[in-house]
Design a protein around this motif. Structure first.
Motif, PDB file in Angstrom:
ATOM      1  N   LEU A   1       0.694  -1.022  -0.018  1.00 17.48           N
ATOM      2  CA  LEU A   1      -0.066   0.201   0.038  1.00 17.48           C
ATOM      3  C   LEU A   1       0.957   1.230  -0.035  1.00 17.48           C
ATOM      4  N   PRO A   2       0.490   2.489  -0.415  1.00 12.49           N
ATOM      5  CA  PRO A   2       1.135   3.409  -0.538  1.00 12.49           C
ATOM      6  C   PRO A   2       1.927   3.826   0.941  1.00 12.49           C
ATOM      7  N   SER A   3       1.155   3.611   2.168  1.00 14.78           N
ATOM      8  CA  SER A   3       1.527   3.969   3.406  1.00 14.78           C
ATOM      9  C   SER A   3       2.588   2.937   3.829  1.00 14.78           C
ATOM     10  N   GLU A   4       2.550   1.795   3.262  1.00 16.01           N
ATOM     11  CA  GLU A   4       3.570   0.835   3.617  1.00 16.01           C
ATOM     12  C   GLU A   4       4.764   1.050   2.901  1.00 16.01           C
ATOM     13  N   ARG A   5       4.781   1.565   1.518  1.00 20.77           N
ATOM     14  CA  ARG A   5       5.848   1.848   0.785  1.00 20.77           C
ATOM     15  C   ARG A   5       6.645   3.124   1.549  1.00 20.77           C
ATOM     16  N   ARG A   6       5.874   3.959   2.022  1.00 19.10           N
ATOM     17  CA  ARG A   6       6.644   5.277   2.937  1.00 19.10           C
ATOM     18  C   ARG A   6       7.184   4.313   4.261  1.00 19.10           C
ATOM     19  N   ALA A   7       6.632   3.652   4.843  1.00 16.56           N
ATOM     20  CA  ALA A   7       7.087   2.906   6.038  1.00 16.56           C
ATOM     21  C   ALA A   7       8.345   2.090   5.607  1.00 16.56           C
ATOM     22  N   PHE A   8       8.237   1.471   4.547  1.00 16.28           N
ATOM     23  CA  PHE A   8       9.447   0.659   4.071  1.00 16.28           C
ATOM     24  C   PHE A   8      10.582   1.544   3.910  1.00 16.28           C
ATOM     25  N   VAL A   9      10.432   2.853   3.387  1.00 13.51           N
ATOM     26  CA  VAL A   9      11.693   3.582   3.151  1.00 13.51           C
ATOM     27  C   VAL A   9      12.093   4.283   4.457  1.00 13.51           C
ATOM     28  N   ARG A  10      11.171   4.709   5.508  1.00  9.50           N
ATOM     29  CA  ARG A  10      11.391   5.251   6.707  1.00  9.50           C
ATOM     30  C   ARG A  10      12.130   4.337   7.735  1.00  9.50           C
ATOM     31  N   THR A  11      12.034   3.009   7.321  1.00  8.85           N
ATOM     32  CA  THR A  11      12.846   2.056   8.484  1.00  8.85           C
ATOM     33  C   THR A  11      13.831   1.214   7.770  1.00  8.85           C
TER      34      THR A  11
END
Length: 184
Positions: free
Chosen positions: A19-29
C-alpha cells in the motif's frame, strides 16, 4: 529532523503489492539503497549508499562535492533510490526523487553522524563530532536532499526448494505517487 534507525525494518508483504503507506514505512525504516542518476553518455550511474530519512519524508545522502552524485544533482536534480531490504528474500522499493545540494556544515555533520550510526547499528557519541567535522571539511562533504515524488515496489520472492514452482506468484506493480492515500 533526522529519524533514528528503526529497531525493526518494515517487512514487505509477499502476497500482494505494498500500500502507499507501507511504501513510505518501508523507506523510513530501512537504511541502504542503490543511488542512481542519469549520465550524459552510457547507462545510469549507480552506487550503494546509506541514507537518512527525515520526519518530513526527505531522504538525505552524504557525499563529497566532487563526486558524480553531487555534480549530477547540481546539473539535473532527478535521481532514483532503490531502497533495499537487508533480509532474504529481499524486497526493494524504487523511489523517484527531486534532489538538491545542501552545504550547511551543521546538517552535513549531522547526516554523516546519522549515516555512520546506521552503518554500525549503534549511535555515535558526541565525542565523535569533532572528528566527523574534520572529515567533512577535509573531504568537502555535502548533503543530497532527495524529495520523493513517486515509488515502484517489488515484493520478495523466494523458492525454498525446487518443488515449489507452482507456488510462486508474480503480478504487475506500478508507480504510485509518494503521497498517495491507501485505497479504501
Amino acid at each position: 529532523m533526522l529519524l533514528p534507525l528503526a529497531p525493526k525494518p518494515f517487512e514487505a508483504p509477499a502476497d500482494r503489492d505494498m500500500l502507499p503507506s507501507e511504501r513510505r514505512a518501508f523507506v523510513r525504516t530501512h537504511r541502504t539503497c542503490v543511488f542512481g542518476h542519469r549520465r550524459r553518455h552510457d547507462g545510469p550511474a549507480m552506487s550503494v549508499v546509506y541514507y537518512v530519512p527525515t520526519n518530513d519524508d526527505e531522504l538525505l545522502v552524504s557525499t563529497m562535492a566532487g563526486r558524480g552524485k553531487a555534480r549530477v544533482v547540481a546539473r539535473d536534480g532527478k535521481v532514483s533510490l532503490c531502497i533495499l531490504d537487508e533480509r532474504w528474500p529481499f524486497a526493494y522499493l524504487q523511489v523517484y526523487a527531486d534532489a538538491v545540494i545542501e552545504r550547511d556544515p551543521t546538517l552535513v555533520v549531522d547526516v554523516m553522524m546519522a549515516a555512520r550510526s546506521r552503518v554500525s547499528g549503534e549511535p555515535l557519541g558526541p565525542e565523535a563530532r569533532p572528528f566527523v567535522e574534520a572529515m567533512a571539511a577535509e573531504e568537502n562533504r555535502v548533503v543530497l536532499r532527495c524529495r520523493p515524488y513517486e515509488t515502484f515496489a517489488q515484493p520478495p520472492r523466494h523458492l525454498y526448494h525446487n518443488d515449489q514452482q507452482d507456488k510462486i506468484t508474480h503480478w504487475i506493480s506500478g508507480s504510485v505517487p509518494w503521497d498517495a492515500p491507501d485505497p479504501t
